[in-house]
Design a protein around this motif. Structure first.
Motif, PDB file in Angstrom:
ATOM      1  N   ASN A 202       0.817  -1.221   0.000  1.00  0.00           N
ATOM      2  CA  ASN A 202       0.000   0.000   0.000  1.00  0.00           C
ATOM      3  C   ASN A 202       0.848   1.268   0.000  1.00  0.00           C
ATOM      4  O   ASN A 202       0.473   2.291   0.578  1.00  0.00           O
ATOM      5  CB  ASN A 202      -0.957   0.024   1.198  1.00  0.00           C
ATOM      6  CG  ASN A 202      -2.002  -1.072   1.124  1.00  0.00           C
ATOM      7  OD1 ASN A 202      -2.376  -1.520   0.036  1.00  0.00           O
ATOM      8  ND2 ASN A 202      -2.476  -1.524   2.269  1.00  0.00           N
ATOM      9  N   SER A 203       1.986   1.195  -0.642  1.00  0.00           N
ATOM     10  CA  SER A 203       2.849   2.381  -0.764  1.00  0.00           C
ATOM     11  C   SER A 203       3.532   2.358  -2.114  1.00  0.00           C
ATOM     12  O   SER A 203       3.432   1.384  -2.860  1.00  0.00           O
ATOM     13  CB  SER A 203       3.896   2.409   0.352  1.00  0.00           C
ATOM     14  OG  SER A 203       4.876   1.398   0.147  1.00  0.00           O
ATOM     15  N   MET A 204       4.226   3.437  -2.440  1.00  0.00           N
ATOM     16  CA  MET A 204       5.053   3.477  -3.645  1.00  0.00           C
ATOM     17  C   MET A 204       6.395   4.104  -3.290  1.00  0.00           C
ATOM     18  O   MET A 204       6.509   4.898  -2.350  1.00  0.00           O
ATOM     19  CB  MET A 204       4.376   4.268  -4.765  1.00  0.00           C
ATOM     20  CG  MET A 204       4.306   5.761  -4.570  1.00  0.00           C
ATOM     21  SD  MET A 204       3.650   6.582  -6.052  1.00  0.00           S
ATOM     22  CE  MET A 204       3.841   8.309  -5.609  1.00  0.00           C
ATOM     23  N   GLY A 205       7.429   3.720  -4.026  1.00  0.00           N
ATOM     24  CA  GLY A 205       8.767   4.241  -3.800  1.00  0.00           C
ATOM     25  C   GLY A 205       9.208   5.142  -4.933  1.00  0.00           C
ATOM     26  O   GLY A 205       9.150   4.757  -6.099  1.00  0.00           O
ATOM     27  N   VAL A 206       9.637   6.357  -4.579  1.00  0.00           N
ATOM     28  CA  VAL A 206      10.141   7.328  -5.547  1.00  0.00           C
ATOM     29  C   VAL A 206      11.592   7.614  -5.191  1.00  0.00           C
ATOM     30  O   VAL A 206      11.879   8.134  -4.098  1.00  0.00           O
ATOM     31  CB  VAL A 206       9.324   8.631  -5.526  1.00  0.00           C
ATOM     32  CG1 VAL A 206       9.884   9.627  -6.532  1.00  0.00           C
ATOM     33  CG2 VAL A 206       7.854   8.356  -5.799  1.00  0.00           C
ATOM     34  N   ALA A 207      12.518   7.271  -6.073  1.00  0.00           N
ATOM     35  CA  ALA A 207      13.942   7.451  -5.808  1.00  0.00           C
ATOM     36  C   ALA A 207      14.518   8.518  -6.719  1.00  0.00           C
ATOM     37  O   ALA A 207      14.203   8.569  -7.906  1.00  0.00           O
ATOM     38  CB  ALA A 207      14.690   6.134  -6.012  1.00  0.00           C
ATOM     39  N   VAL A 208      15.362   9.365  -6.142  1.00  0.00           N
ATOM     40  CA  VAL A 208      16.093  10.362  -6.924  1.00  0.00           C
ATOM     41  C   VAL A 208      17.493   9.821  -7.169  1.00  0.00           C
ATOM     42  O   VAL A 208      18.176   9.400  -6.222  1.00  0.00           O
ATOM     43  CB  VAL A 208      16.147  11.716  -6.200  1.00  0.00           C
ATOM     44  CG1 VAL A 208      16.873  12.752  -7.058  1.00  0.00           C
ATOM     45  CG2 VAL A 208      14.738  12.202  -5.871  1.00  0.00           C
ATOM     46  N   LEU A 209      17.927   9.810  -8.420  1.00  0.00           N
ATOM     47  CA  LEU A 209      19.271   9.321  -8.751  1.00  0.00           C
ATOM     48  C   LEU A 209      20.312  10.234  -8.114  1.00  0.00           C
ATOM     49  O   LEU A 209      20.366  11.429  -8.406  1.00  0.00           O
ATOM     50  CB  LEU A 209      19.473   9.295 -10.267  1.00  0.00           C
ATOM     51  CG  LEU A 209      18.813   8.170 -11.071  1.00  0.00           C
ATOM     52  CD1 LEU A 209      19.149   8.325 -12.547  1.00  0.00           C
ATOM     53  CD2 LEU A 209      19.232   6.805 -10.565  1.00  0.00           C
ATOM     54  N   GLY A 210      21.124   9.676  -7.241  1.00  0.00           N
ATOM     55  CA  GLY A 210      22.166  10.463  -6.608  1.00  0.00           C
ATOM     56  C   GLY A 210      22.285  10.147  -5.130  1.00  0.00           C
ATOM     57  O   GLY A 210      21.583   9.297  -4.584  1.00  0.00           O
ATOM     58  N   THR A 211      23.209  10.861  -4.472  1.00  0.00           N
ATOM     59  CA  THR A 211      23.465  10.731  -3.043  1.00  0.00           C
ATOM     60  C   THR A 211      23.349  12.112  -2.428  1.00  0.00           C
ATOM     61  O   THR A 211      24.069  13.036  -2.843  1.00  0.00           O
ATOM     62  CB  THR A 211      24.864  10.142  -2.785  1.00  0.00           C
ATOM     63  OG1 THR A 211      24.995   8.908  -3.509  1.00  0.00           O
ATOM     64  CG2 THR A 211      25.083   9.881  -1.307  1.00  0.00           C
ATOM     65  N   PHE A 212      22.469  12.274  -1.440  1.00  0.00           N
ATOM     66  CA  PHE A 212      22.162  13.598  -0.913  1.00  0.00           C
ATOM     67  C   PHE A 212      22.392  13.694   0.593  1.00  0.00           C
ATOM     68  O   PHE A 212      21.666  14.362   1.307  1.00  0.00           O
ATOM     69  CB  PHE A 212      20.729  13.979  -1.282  1.00  0.00           C
ATOM     70  CG  PHE A 212      20.472  13.901  -2.761  1.00  0.00           C
ATOM     71  CD1 PHE A 212      21.023  14.835  -3.616  1.00  0.00           C
ATOM     72  CD2 PHE A 212      19.728  12.866  -3.300  1.00  0.00           C
ATOM     73  CE1 PHE A 212      20.829  14.752  -4.982  1.00  0.00           C
ATOM     74  CE2 PHE A 212      19.512  12.773  -4.660  1.00  0.00           C
ATOM     75  CZ  PHE A 212      20.067  13.724  -5.509  1.00  0.00           C
TER      76      PHE A 212
END
Length: 556
Positions: free
Chosen positions: A460-470
């Protein structure tokens, strides 16, 4: 003789002219080669190292890494097939690494990089009870690191608590009995014969070091990923274009006032505003002059039926003035002027849902970034809904160009499936530094596809990933804006308020025990559901503005 010489010269010239075409293929041949080049994975075993086990000519110039300790494991491969992404995996997905992993690579035709660290990855994975994590193909691993086109690598893993020069005090108790077996198994795991150059394969740590090496999981190996070349996708399928929040009327849902469709005869169909699509134009109610008062009918008059083209004859009036046409008093069934209550309720629900929706942003499809659909498992796994959007960073580093983002995607995809043994790419969506959004796990961008991104909270969730290391670098403004656009649209499909909170049941993790009912932001950071640094403190600080922008895009 002259004719023979002339003929020989002609043949030689023809061969000379044809030779460059064979050595340097033309554009059509080169394009065919590019399309046919798939990705690949090289797996190098990490073997026990003696203090002098690594080739000093390529080891840490300038003293930027400590000398090997007897408990270390590693590999030095100065000549391998080109690759662009590295990671370390081991046999059991439930085993903790309990060590520090460092790698350095040599760019194709360039110099060696400094030593860089591979970060833990156990928190971005399928849920503990998921067949995806409990399958025979599943492995534990570090986060992958994008290094660009490289053809040389060196890696070492140092157990926790071991320092340079440590002789491994503690005797032979707890020695790793599987060390030799691991080395033998790794040597036969499809490794390039020359890839292990520089590693003392026969070097065996002393008995004291064995106690330290026991902390490392079995089957340690270095994965080198080549993303290959993506085939050119069809132009109309490479990108899901941005769409408006409200659906555009189609032939089956004509706008009010339009002529009836020939595809639906015999029954009126209510439009969004409650006006029947049978009428070419709403029938006007006739006006009554103040000087004319027709006699009161015994039966209450009904307004003109939309099934009749002409009103019936008016009833005579006592007035000498000529009466205006008046509605018929007979009781012929007429189409009601308003839709039935159930139709009104349905339309009200749709209108309320559309009220808090946002346009769909442009999304690069899996075909657009070149996903090889042959390597993933067939079929899909879905949740009932999407209640939370978890924000991540991929920890693959920031040294990539936006034109390289599809290659990074293909590399992570291959690492997730081939190296870690997952059924598909882990995240539902990925965003690059230029704000471009990519479809991640397959199954439909509008559906509640269950991913492998937040251990314990993938349902019941979704994953949104940003390319990179922050962790120490701020994400780009374009990437932050893209997060808001994506979450506003996708959460709007499931009637979620980006500024609200909700509850999810934990599947088990290091922050919440299995079965715990956890209150979370609808747009949450990975660290909200798991004790981790992800999505990096600099990206995590942007989530407040993301929630605000996403809510505004929904019209809240």
């Amino acid at each position: 003789m002259r004719a023979y010489l002339a003929s020989s010269i002609g043949v030689a010239c023809t061969a000379a002219l044809a030779l460059p075409l064979a050595v340097y293929p033309g554009p059509a041949h080169a394009r065919a080669e590019r399309i046919a080049a798939p990705g690949s994975t090289q797996s190098l075993p990490l073997l026990p190292l003696a203090a002098d086990g690594l080739d000093r000519s390529v080891t840490a110039p300038g003293g930027d890494a400590p000398a090997p300790a007897p408990a270390d494991r590693g590999v030095a491969a100065p000549r391998v097939r080109p690759f662009s992404l590295v990671g370390v995996v081991w046999d059991q997905p439930s085993a903790d690494l309990r060590g520090r992993v460092q790698v350095r690579t040599r760019a194709v035709g360039g110099a060696w990089s400094p030593w860089r660290e591979l970060l833990p990855y156990g928190d971005e994975a399928p849920d503990p009870d998921s067949p995806e994590l409990r399958g025979v193909r599943a492995h534990g691993g570090t986060a992958p690191l994008w290094v660009g086109a490289s053809d040389g690598v060196q890696a070492r893993v140092r157990p926790e608590g071991v320092v340079a020069g440590d002789g491994g005090a503690g005797g032979g108790a707890g020695a790793d009995a599987g060390t030799s077996a691991d080395a033998a198994a790794g040597a036969s795991a499809g490794v390039d014969g020359g890839a292990s150059a520089g590693v003392d394969g026969g070097a065996v740590a002393d008995a004291g070091a064995g106690a330290r090496a026991a902390a490392l999981p079995s089957g340690l190996r270095l994965e080198l990923i080549d993303p290959g070349e993506a085939p050119a996708p069809p132009p109309d399928r490479a990108v899901l274009r941005a769409l408006p929040a409200h659906p555009v009327p189609t032939a089956g849902s004509a706008a009010p006032g339009a002529r009836p469709s020939a595809e639906a005869p015999g029954k009126p169909s209510w439009g969004p505003s409650g006006v029947s699509r049978w009428s070419a134009r709403p029938f006007p109610r006739p006006s009554r002059p103040s000087t004319i008062r027709p006699s009161k009918p015994s039966v209450r008059p009904s307004w003109p039926s939309r099934w009749s083209a002409k009103p019936s004859s008016p009833r005579p009036s006592r007035s000498s003035a000529k009466p205006l046409p008046y509605p018929s008093t007979h009781t012929t069934p007429a189409t009601p002027s308003t839709p039935p209550p159930d139709v009104l309720a349905e339309e009200a629900t749709k209108a309320n849902a559309a009220r808090y929706s946002a346009p769909r942003p442009s999304i690069v499809t899996r075909a657009g970034w070149g996903a090889d659909e042959k390597i993933r498992e067939t079929g899909h796994v879905y949740s009932k809904t999407v209640k939370v959007a978890f924000i991540h960073h991929t920890v693959t580093g920031n040294k990539y160009s936006c034109s390289q983002a599809p290659s990074v995607m293909r590399s992570i995809y291959r690492y997730h499936v081939k190296s870690l043994g997952w059924r598909d790419y882990g995240y539902n969506f990925t965003i690059d530094k230029c704000g471009k959004i990519y479809e991640g796990r397959s199954g439909g961008v509008t559906k509640a596809v269950r991913g492998a991104h937040t251990l314990g909270f993938n349902t019941n969730s979704m994953g949104v990933a940003v390319l990179g290391t922050f962790s120490t670098k701020k994400p780009s403004a374009k990437a932050v804006k893209a997060i808001a656009k994506l979450t506003a649209w996708k959460l709007g499909l499931f009637k979620r308020n980006p500024r609200g909170t909700t509850h999810l049941v934990s599947g088990g993790g290091n922050k919440y025990k299995k079965g715990a009912n956890v209150k979370l932001h609808v747009i949450a950071g990975h660290r909200d559901g798991f004790a981790t640094e992800c999505p990096g403190k600099d990206l995590y600080k942007k989530l407040g503005s993301v929630r605000k922008t996403a809510a505004r895009l929904q019209g809240r």
